[in-house]
Design a protein around this motif. Structure first.
Motif, mmCIF file in Angstrom:
data_model
loop_
_atom_site.group_PDB
_atom_site.id
_atom_site.type_symbol
_atom_site.label_atom_id
_atom_site.label_comp_id
_atom_site.label_asym_id
_atom_site.label_seq_id
_atom_site.Cartn_x
_atom_site.Cartn_y
_atom_site.Cartn_z
ATOM 1 N N SER A 59 -17.186 -25.962 16.600
ATOM 2 C CA SER A 59 -16.969 -24.606 16.120
ATOM 3 C C SER A 59 -16.073 -23.869 17.114
ATOM 4 O O SER A 59 -16.365 -23.840 18.310
ATOM 5 C CB SER A 59 -18.311 -23.889 15.986
ATOM 6 O OG SER A 59 -18.112 -22.556 15.577
ATOM 7 N N LEU A 60 -14.986 -23.273 16.608
ATOM 8 C CA LEU A 60 -14.072 -22.505 17.442
ATOM 9 C C LEU A 60 -14.529 -21.045 17.505
ATOM 10 O O LEU A 60 -15.303 -20.600 16.657
ATOM 11 C CB LEU A 60 -12.656 -22.595 16.887
ATOM 12 C CG LEU A 60 -12.055 -24.010 16.794
ATOM 13 C CD1 LEU A 60 -10.656 -23.946 16.197
ATOM 14 C CD2 LEU A 60 -12.036 -24.670 18.158
ATOM 15 N N PRO A 61 -14.062 -20.289 18.499
ATOM 16 C CA PRO A 61 -14.486 -18.892 18.635
ATOM 17 C C PRO A 61 -14.249 -18.043 17.378
ATOM 18 O O PRO A 61 -14.993 -17.098 17.119
ATOM 19 C CB PRO A 61 -13.653 -18.374 19.811
ATOM 20 C CG PRO A 61 -13.378 -19.588 20.628
ATOM 21 C CD PRO A 61 -13.226 -20.705 19.637
ATOM 22 N N ASP A 62 -13.224 -18.389 16.585
ATOM 23 C CA ASP A 62 -12.948 -17.608 15.370
ATOM 24 C C ASP A 62 -13.787 -18.046 14.176
ATOM 25 O O ASP A 62 -13.615 -17.551 13.066
ATOM 26 C CB ASP A 62 -11.459 -17.663 15.021
ATOM 27 C CG ASP A 62 -10.995 -19.042 14.556
ATOM 28 O OD1 ASP A 62 -11.814 -19.992 14.522
ATOM 29 O OD2 ASP A 62 -9.799 -19.170 14.230
ATOM 30 N N GLY A 63 -14.712 -18.994 14.382
ATOM 31 C CA GLY A 63 -15.570 -19.480 13.309
ATOM 32 C C GLY A 63 -15.030 -20.705 12.589
ATOM 33 O O GLY A 63 -15.721 -21.287 11.757
ATOM 34 N N SER A 64 -13.802 -21.084 12.872
ATOM 35 C CA SER A 64 -13.230 -22.281 12.252
ATOM 36 C C SER A 64 -13.987 -23.520 12.722
ATOM 37 O O SER A 64 -14.508 -23.556 13.839
ATOM 38 C CB SER A 64 -11.757 -22.443 12.648
ATOM 39 O OG SER A 64 -10.999 -21.343 12.246
ATOM 40 N N MET A 65 -14.020 -24.505 11.879
ATOM 41 C CA MET A 65 -14.659 -25.773 12.211
ATOM 42 C C MET A 65 -13.580 -26.846 12.338
ATOM 43 O O MET A 65 -12.698 -26.949 11.493
ATOM 44 C CB MET A 65 -15.667 -26.174 11.134
ATOM 45 C CG MET A 65 -16.782 -25.155 10.930
ATOM 46 S SD MET A 65 -17.755 -24.836 12.407
ATOM 47 C CE MET A 65 -18.640 -26.342 12.558
#
Length: 147
Positions: free
Chosen positions: A60-66
């Motif tokens: 999970s990236l900080p922007d919510g992307s997976m």
């Protein structure tokens, strides 16, 4: 002191480039100056474990992307291994990054360092000073330019 980290020595795949790199470092160091670097021990055959089954993960990236990622490898010739890293972001188009790594043996490293004018102080097989072949799969090289 010259330090090469993160197995960067393996990214120098051409033997001529490797020799020139060592010669350039040797020229830049003062007498007694040190060279330290890490490389993977080819005897451990780490690339055989670089498979999608062993390396697949979702992050999970900080922007919510997976991001789903995995690695696969293929042996080439003369100690070279092709590493393919694949990534999917939110299930979109796949990104691929291909690199080639050189797996030099302990003896090859000792020979190339000697030819470049270095004295090898130690080669460890792991980060805690283990013997080469201890199962850690590393070659931690500590050398110096003679005075």
């Amino acid at each position: 002191m010259a330090i090469m980290t993160a197995h960067v020595a393996q990214a120098i795949t051409d033997d001529g480039d490797w020799s020139r790199t060592l010669a350039d470092i040797q020229r830049a160091l003062v007498p007694g100056g040190g060279l330290v670097f890490d490389s993977r021990d080819p005897v451990a055959r780490a690339w055989e474990r670089w498979t999608p089954a062993n390396t697949r993960g979702v992050h999970s990236l900080p922007d919510g992307s997976m991001v789903e990622s995995w690695v696969e490898s293929a042996t080439e010739f003369d100690g070279l291994v092709t590493l393919t890293e694949r990534r999917l972001c939110n299930g979109s188009a796949e990104e691929t990054e291909i690199s080639v790594l050189a797996f030099r043996t302990e003896e090859q490293l000792r020979q190339t360092l000697d030819r470049a004018g270095f004295a090898v102080d130690r080669i460890h097989g792991g980060w805690a000073g283990e013997d080469v072949g201890s199962g850690q799969g590393e070659l931690i090289v500590i050398a110096h330019k003679p005075a």
